[in-house]
Every structure is written in structure tokens, then in C-alpha cells.
Design a protein around this motif. Structure first.
Motif, PDB file in Angstrom:
ATOM      1  N   SER A   1       0.885  -0.959   0.011  1.00  7.87           N
ATOM      2  CA  SER A   1       0.187   0.191  -0.083  1.00  7.87           C
ATOM      3  C   SER A   1       0.826   1.305   0.104  1.00  7.87           C
ATOM      4  CB  SER A   1      -0.774  -0.078   1.264  1.00  7.87           C
ATOM      5  OG  SER A   1      -1.772  -1.002   1.220  1.00  7.87           O
ATOM      6  N   ALA A   2       1.821   1.105   1.002  1.00  5.75           N
ATOM      7  CA  ALA A   2       2.781   2.450   0.890  1.00  5.75           C
ATOM      8  C   ALA A   2       3.638   2.411  -0.468  1.00  5.75           C
ATOM      9  CB  ALA A   2       3.842   2.156   2.097  1.00  5.75           C
ATOM     10  N   ARG A   3       4.022   1.386  -1.232  1.00  4.29           N
ATOM     11  CA  ARG A   3       4.453   1.409  -2.142  1.00  4.29           C
ATOM     12  C   ARG A   3       3.680   2.134  -3.565  1.00  4.29           C
ATOM     13  NH1 ARG A   3       8.554  -3.058  -3.359  1.00  4.29           N
ATOM     14  NH2 ARG A   3       9.279  -2.128  -1.797  1.00  4.29           N
ATOM     15  N   GLN A   4       2.426   1.850  -3.410  1.00  4.24           N
ATOM     16  CA  GLN A   4       1.512   2.524  -4.514  1.00  4.24           C
ATOM     17  C   GLN A   4       1.531   4.129  -4.157  1.00  4.24           C
ATOM     18  OE1 GLN A   4      -2.686   0.615  -4.541  1.00  4.24           O
ATOM     19  NE2 GLN A   4      -1.751  -1.232  -4.754  1.00  4.24           N
ATOM     20  N   VAL A   5       1.506   4.481  -3.002  1.00  7.76           N
ATOM     21  CA  VAL A   5       1.648   5.955  -2.861  1.00  7.76           C
ATOM     22  C   VAL A   5       2.828   6.441  -3.290  1.00  7.76           C
ATOM     23  CG1 VAL A   5       1.742   7.855  -1.310  1.00  7.76           C
ATOM     24  CG2 VAL A   5       0.379   5.914  -0.899  1.00  7.76           C
ATOM     25  N   ARG A   6       4.244   5.737  -3.154  1.00 14.20           N
ATOM     26  CA  ARG A   6       5.528   5.991  -3.782  1.00 14.20           C
ATOM     27  C   ARG A   6       5.348   6.185  -5.395  1.00 14.20           C
ATOM     28  NH1 ARG A   6       9.405   3.568  -5.765  1.00 14.20           N
ATOM     29  NH2 ARG A   6       8.649   1.273  -5.087  1.00 14.20           N
ATOM     30  N   SER A   7       4.696   4.993  -5.946  1.00 11.86           N
ATOM     31  CA  SER A   7       4.860   4.699  -7.297  1.00 11.86           C
ATOM     32  C   SER A   7       4.178   6.069  -7.934  1.00 11.86           C
ATOM     33  CB  SER A   7       4.144   3.390  -7.751  1.00 11.86           C
ATOM     34  OG  SER A   7       4.755   2.543  -7.139  1.00 11.86           O
TER      35      SER A   7
ATOM     36  N   PHE B   1       3.826   9.296  -7.047  1.00 11.06           N
ATOM     37  CA  PHE B   1       4.703  10.311  -7.149  1.00 11.06           C
ATOM     38  C   PHE B   1       5.922  10.314  -7.966  1.00 11.06           C
ATOM     39  CE2 PHE B   1       1.924  11.406  -3.454  1.00 11.06           C
ATOM     40  CZ  PHE B   1       1.458  12.478  -3.916  1.00 11.06           C
ATOM     41  N   THR B   2       6.600   8.921  -7.845  1.00  8.31           N
ATOM     42  CA  THR B   2       7.884   8.890  -8.396  1.00  8.31           C
ATOM     43  C   THR B   2       7.778   8.226  -9.963  1.00  8.31           C
ATOM     44  OG1 THR B   2       8.092   6.532  -7.429  1.00  8.31           O
ATOM     45  CG2 THR B   2       8.800   8.766  -6.242  1.00  8.31           C
ATOM     46  N   ASP B   3       6.803   7.765 -10.605  1.00  8.97           N
ATOM     47  CA  ASP B   3       6.711   7.290 -11.719  1.00  8.97           C
ATOM     48  C   ASP B   3       5.809   8.170 -12.605  1.00  8.97           C
ATOM     49  OD1 ASP B   3       5.845   5.844 -14.011  1.00  8.97           O
ATOM     50  OD2 ASP B   3       6.045   3.940 -12.897  1.00  8.97           O
ATOM     51  N   PRO B   4       6.401   9.078 -13.308  1.00  9.95           N
ATOM     52  CA  PRO B   4       5.540   9.975 -14.175  1.00  9.95           C
ATOM     53  C   PRO B   4       4.152   9.350 -14.910  1.00  9.95           C
ATOM     54  CG  PRO B   4       7.730  10.567 -14.138  1.00  9.95           C
ATOM     55  CD  PRO B   4       7.779   9.132 -13.796  1.00  9.95           C
ATOM     56  N   GLY B   5       4.503   8.005 -15.672  1.00  9.81           N
ATOM     57  CA  GLY B   5       3.841   7.320 -16.487  1.00  9.81           C
ATOM     58  C   GLY B   5       2.578   6.637 -15.543  1.00  9.81           C
ATOM     59  N   ILE B   6       2.757   6.306 -14.406  1.00 10.45           N
ATOM     60  CA  ILE B   6       1.400   5.981 -13.623  1.00 10.45           C
ATOM     61  C   ILE B   6       0.821   7.368 -13.065  1.00 10.45           C
ATOM     62  CG2 ILE B   6       0.884   5.158 -11.308  1.00 10.45           C
ATOM     63  CD1 ILE B   6       3.121   2.878 -11.407  1.00 10.45           C
ATOM     64  N   ARG B   7       1.423   8.144 -12.869  1.00  7.74           N
ATOM     65  CA  ARG B   7       0.923   9.380 -12.501  1.00  7.74           C
ATOM     66  C   ARG B   7       0.055  10.080 -13.564  1.00  7.74           C
ATOM     67  NH1 ARG B   7       4.319  13.961  -9.219  1.00  7.74           N
ATOM     68  NH2 ARG B   7       2.678  14.845  -8.275  1.00  7.74           N
ATOM     69  N   ALA B   8       0.567  10.102 -14.745  1.00  8.69           N
ATOM     70  CA  ALA B   8      -0.341  10.694 -16.152  1.00  8.69           C
ATOM     71  C   ALA B   8      -1.534   9.646 -16.408  1.00  8.69           C
ATOM     72  CB  ALA B   8       0.671  10.859 -17.202  1.00  8.69           C
ATOM     73  N   ALA B   9      -1.140   8.385 -16.351  1.00 11.84           N
ATOM     74  CA  ALA B   9      -2.241   7.292 -16.715  1.00 11.84           C
ATOM     75  C   ALA B   9      -3.442   7.412 -15.713  1.00 11.84           C
ATOM     76  CB  ALA B   9      -1.514   5.762 -16.695  1.00 11.84           C
ATOM     77  N   ALA B  10      -3.100   7.315 -14.732  1.00 12.59           N
ATOM     78  CA  ALA B  10      -4.306   7.664 -13.259  1.00 12.59           C
ATOM     79  C   ALA B  10      -5.123   8.857 -13.648  1.00 12.59           C
ATOM     80  CB  ALA B  10      -3.566   7.664 -12.007  1.00 12.59           C
ATOM     81  N   GLN B  11      -4.453   9.838 -13.923  1.00 11.82           N
ATOM     82  CA  GLN B  11      -5.069  11.256 -14.046  1.00 11.82           C
ATOM     83  C   GLN B  11      -5.985  11.028 -15.562  1.00 11.82           C
ATOM     84  OE1 GLN B  11      -3.140  14.901 -13.643  1.00 11.82           O
ATOM     85  NE2 GLN B  11      -1.763  13.617 -12.088  1.00 11.82           N
ATOM     86  N   HIS B  12      -5.385  10.381 -16.424  1.00 11.84           N
ATOM     87  CA  HIS B  12      -6.133  10.090 -17.824  1.00 11.84           C
ATOM     88  C   HIS B  12      -7.644   9.222 -17.543  1.00 11.84           C
ATOM     89  CE1 HIS B  12      -6.812   9.542 -22.124  1.00 11.84           C
ATOM     90  NE2 HIS B  12      -6.759   8.059 -21.989  1.00 11.84           N
ATOM     91  N   ARG B  13      -7.335   8.467 -16.716  1.00 12.48           N
ATOM     92  CA  ARG B  13      -8.454   7.377 -16.375  1.00 12.48           C
ATOM     93  C   ARG B  13      -9.800   8.351 -15.890  1.00 12.48           C
ATOM     94  NH1 ARG B  13      -6.891   1.965 -15.419  1.00 12.48           N
ATOM     95  NH2 ARG B  13      -4.905   1.627 -17.316  1.00 12.48           N
ATOM     96  N   LEU B  14      -9.342   9.452 -15.136  1.00 14.78           N
ATOM     97  CA  LEU B  14     -10.473  10.147 -14.609  1.00 14.78           C
ATOM     98  C   LEU B  14     -10.871  11.092 -15.918  1.00 14.78           C
ATOM     99  CD1 LEU B  14     -12.267  11.627 -12.657  1.00 14.78           C
ATOM    100  CD2 LEU B  14     -10.051  12.941 -11.854  1.00 14.78           C
TER     101      LEU B  14
ATOM    102  N   VAL C   1      -5.975  12.703  -4.580  1.00 12.93           N
ATOM    103  CA  VAL C   1      -4.857  13.558  -5.033  1.00 12.93           C
ATOM    104  C   VAL C   1      -5.005  13.400  -6.735  1.00 12.93           C
ATOM    105  CG1 VAL C   1      -2.383  13.101  -5.273  1.00 12.93           C
ATOM    106  CG2 VAL C   1      -3.336  12.686  -3.311  1.00 12.93           C
ATOM    107  N   VAL C   2      -5.179  12.329  -7.232  1.00 15.37           N
ATOM    108  CA  VAL C   2      -5.546  12.087  -8.581  1.00 15.37           C
ATOM    109  C   VAL C   2      -6.571  12.986  -9.052  1.00 15.37           C
ATOM    110  CG1 VAL C   2      -6.422  10.576 -10.314  1.00 15.37           C
ATOM    111  CG2 VAL C   2      -4.968   9.722  -8.504  1.00 15.37           C
TER     112      VAL C   2
ATOM    113  N   ARG D   1       4.501  17.218  -2.731  1.00 21.36           N
ATOM    114  CA  ARG D   1       4.563  16.608  -3.838  1.00 21.36           C
ATOM    115  C   ARG D   1       3.697  16.955  -4.827  1.00 21.36           C
ATOM    116  NH1 ARG D   1       8.834  12.715  -2.466  1.00 21.36           N
ATOM    117  NH2 ARG D   1       9.232  12.569  -0.284  1.00 21.36           N
ATOM    118  N   LEU D   2       2.682  17.751  -4.599  1.00 21.37           N
ATOM    119  CA  LEU D   2       1.556  17.938  -5.494  1.00 21.37           C
ATOM    120  C   LEU D   2       2.035  18.629  -6.802  1.00 21.37           C
ATOM    121  CD1 LEU D   2      -1.350  18.735  -2.959  1.00 21.37           C
ATOM    122  CD2 LEU D   2      -1.099  16.790  -4.057  1.00 21.37           C
ATOM    123  N   LEU D   3       1.358  18.456  -7.856  1.00 23.44           N
ATOM    124  CA  LEU D   3       1.518  19.314  -8.883  1.00 23.44           C
ATOM    125  C   LEU D   3      -0.140  19.842  -9.355  1.00 23.44           C
ATOM    126  CD1 LEU D   3       3.616  16.847 -11.327  1.00 23.44           C
ATOM    127  CD2 LEU D   3       4.531  18.734  -9.834  1.00 23.44           C
ATOM    128  N   PRO D   4       0.015  21.354  -9.454  1.00 20.02           N
ATOM    129  CA  PRO D   4       1.045  22.155  -9.303  1.00 20.02           C
ATOM    130  C   PRO D   4       1.737  22.423  -8.115  1.00 20.02           C
ATOM    131  CG  PRO D   4      -1.009  23.392  -9.613  1.00 20.02           C
ATOM    132  CD  PRO D   4      -1.097  21.992  -9.713  1.00 20.02           C
TER     133      PRO D   4
END
Length: 293
Positions: A134-140, A142-155, A174-175, A207-210
Motif C-alpha cells: 500500500s505504501a509502495r502505491q503511494v510512492r509509485s 509520485f515517482t513514476d510519471p507514467g503511472i501519475r499521468a495514466a491515473a489522471q487520464h482514467r479520470l 490526489v488524482v 509533492r503535488l502538481l502544481p
């Protein structure tokens, strides 16, 4: 006709949009019905599912990989376990208090945190490897741009011109926040956040964007109303209120979810949640205009 978009949190990697929708919908309907007497049709609701982005690649084991204290990676995972430990120790007499001022930098300290959390009522039933995963998913995120972008794209893919409200839980808040900030030409949306960790300094907030400026986060332009709902016993939303960091227009409301403080279902069935959603769906100027180009 998607009027309500739902955004889930962590540890949903073995489910899917339909499975989660079937789990969330009755509680959401109960909350809206309790607050307004209105009924939400299933066709009005859609789930922005991104849990599969965290699903482990195929391996010989079943379920999530075998993980132990030596597998902790980076500051986010160790600091998150530390904060969960500190929080639960203040509210659960079965959880020993951390007696070392240092953060979790060694496998021994990580193991102590995992042992302590395994005895807490809040994390009851979660194995060590599930806590780490669970902690690893939070880290992923914020540290993996591909996952971050893909999660937001799903929304983004679920938002339609009929969408009136986004209801997000846990990491999903956060997403939702980052996706809303990235689409300023949407408008007249209500955001309802449940058990949100958005205001947790260092781990999440910074760690949020913006990026926040001088300790203040940007208001998501499409949002006209934002209701944040929390349970005082929820160890995930370590900082309960969002208004001090995200703007005084936020309505921070406390609910009591019983033993399942972070479970999305009692959050959804609460009158306060139902009221926020019902007000967003009430007749009046609304709608989302997709960005052009």
C-alpha cells in the motif's frame, strides 16, 4: 449520462471499474437518499478506475509479491509507515508508541513499525506485505510519471459535459485534485473528497502538481464547491482539514465511520456526503466543457 465520477484509492489493483462501482453505488445512493430523499440511477455514475496500474506483473506467487522490511524503498514508503505508526499509537492502546526520535531508516525500525501496525485496530487484517504494498502505491504515484499521468487520464476519460460532481477517496483525492488543476477549462464542478491525505506535508502536499507556493496550494479552477469529509480516527488522512492549505472556500466536515474509519462505504453513506452530492445535482447552471485542441 455520467453526472457523478468516482475515484478510488489504493489497494484496488485486483478489482475493476464494474466491481468497484457495484461496491460503491449502494452506499452512495444511501447517502444521497438520507440527505435529500432523491434516488441516483446507476447510469448517472461512473468509476475512474486506475488500480490495474499497480497490479504486479506475473510471477510464481499468488496475489501481491512477498515483501518484508528489507524491501522498503525510498523515503516515501518509510515515512508513510512512520506516520501511520505515530497516529495509531496516539489512539490505540494496543499499539506501542515509537520511542526513537529518528525516522525509519533501518530494516529494524521498519519491522518495529510493521509489527506495531499489525496490532492496531485500524490496520487489522492487513499483512506486512499488504502494508508495504500500500505504501509502495503511494510512492509509485509520485515517482513514476507514467503511472501519475495514466491515473489522471482514467479520470479525464470519464468526465462528460453532464458531469456535475467528482467524488474521490484516499489517494484518489490526489488524482482528482491534480487532474482538475490540469484542466482549467472545465467548469462548475463540485469536488467531494473522502479520507483525503492531500494536506499531509512532505509526504503528499509538497509533492503535488502544481507545486504549492509558500505553504498554499492552488485552487482547482473548475471547482465551484469543495466539501472535504473526514473521520477523526482515519489514519490515512493524517491532517484532517484541507481549508488551511487549499482555501477557506472548502467545507471541512467530520463524520464517524465506526471501526472502519477509512472505509469508503461509511463515508459515502453519511448524510454529509449525500448532502454535498445532492446539492451538486440540484437544478442550476452546470456542466463541463471539454478543452479544445
Amino acid at each position: 449520462m455520467t453526472r457523478i465520477v468516482l475515484v478510488h484509492g489504493i489497494a484496488q489493483q485486483f478489482k475493476g471499474a464494474e466491481t468497484l462501482s457495484a461496491d460503491w453505488y449502494p452506499a452512495l445512493s444511501d447517502g444521497v437518499g438520507l440527505a435529500s430523499g432523491k434516488r441516483i440511477a446507476p447510469s448517472e455514475v461512473s468509476m475512474a478506475f486506475y488500480g490495474d496500474l499497480f497490479r504486479p506483473a506475473g510471477h510464481r506467487g499468488i496475489g501481491i509479491p512477498d515483501l518484508d522490511a528489507t524491501d522498503i524503498q525510498g523515503d516515501i514508503e518509510s515515512e508513510l509507515l512512520w506516520e501511520w505508526w505515530k497516529f495509531t499509537a496516539t489512539r490505540d492502546p494496543a499499539v506501542p508508541r515509537p520511542d526513537a526520535p529518528a525516522r525509519l531508516r533501518t530494516p529494524n525500525m521498519v519491522q518495529r513499525a510493521l509489527d506495531a501496525l499489525s496490532h492496531s485496530a485500524f490496520f487489522a487484517g492487513l499483512s506486512e506485505r499488504m502494508l508495504i504494498f500500500s505504501a509502495r502505491q503511494v510512492r509509485s504515484y509520485f515517482t513514476d510519471p507514467g503511472i501519475r499521468a495514466a491515473a489522471q487520464h482514467r479520470l479525464v476519460a470519464q468526465v462528460t459535459p453532464e458531469t456535475r460532481v467528482i467524488v474521490a477517496h484516499s489517494l484518489g483525492t490526489v488524482v482528482a485534485y491534480e487532474a482538475l488543476c490540469a484542466h482549467p477549462y472545465w467548469h462548475d464542478l463540485t469536488l467531494v473528497t473522502l479520507g483525503s491525505p492531500l494536506a499531509v506535508r512532505n509526504l503528499i502536499f509538497d509533492r503535488l502538481l502544481p507545486r504549492p507556493i509558500h505553504g498554499n496550494a492552488r485552487w482547482p479552477a473548475p471547482v465551484t464547491r469543495w466539501t472535504n469529509i473526514f473521520d477523526e480516527g482515519d489514519a490515512v488522512c493524517l491532517v484532517k482539514t484541507l481549508a488551511p492549505r487549499f482555501g477557506g472556500r472548502i467545507s471541512d466536515l467530520s463524520v464517524h465511520n465506526g471501526a472502519a474509519a477509512h472505509d469508503v462505504r461509511p463515508y459515502l453513506s453519511a448524510r454529509e456526503t449525500g448532502q454535498a452530492i445532492a446539492e451538486a445535482l440540484a437544478p442550476g447552471p452546470s456542466g463541463v466543457h471539454a478543452e479544445q485542441g
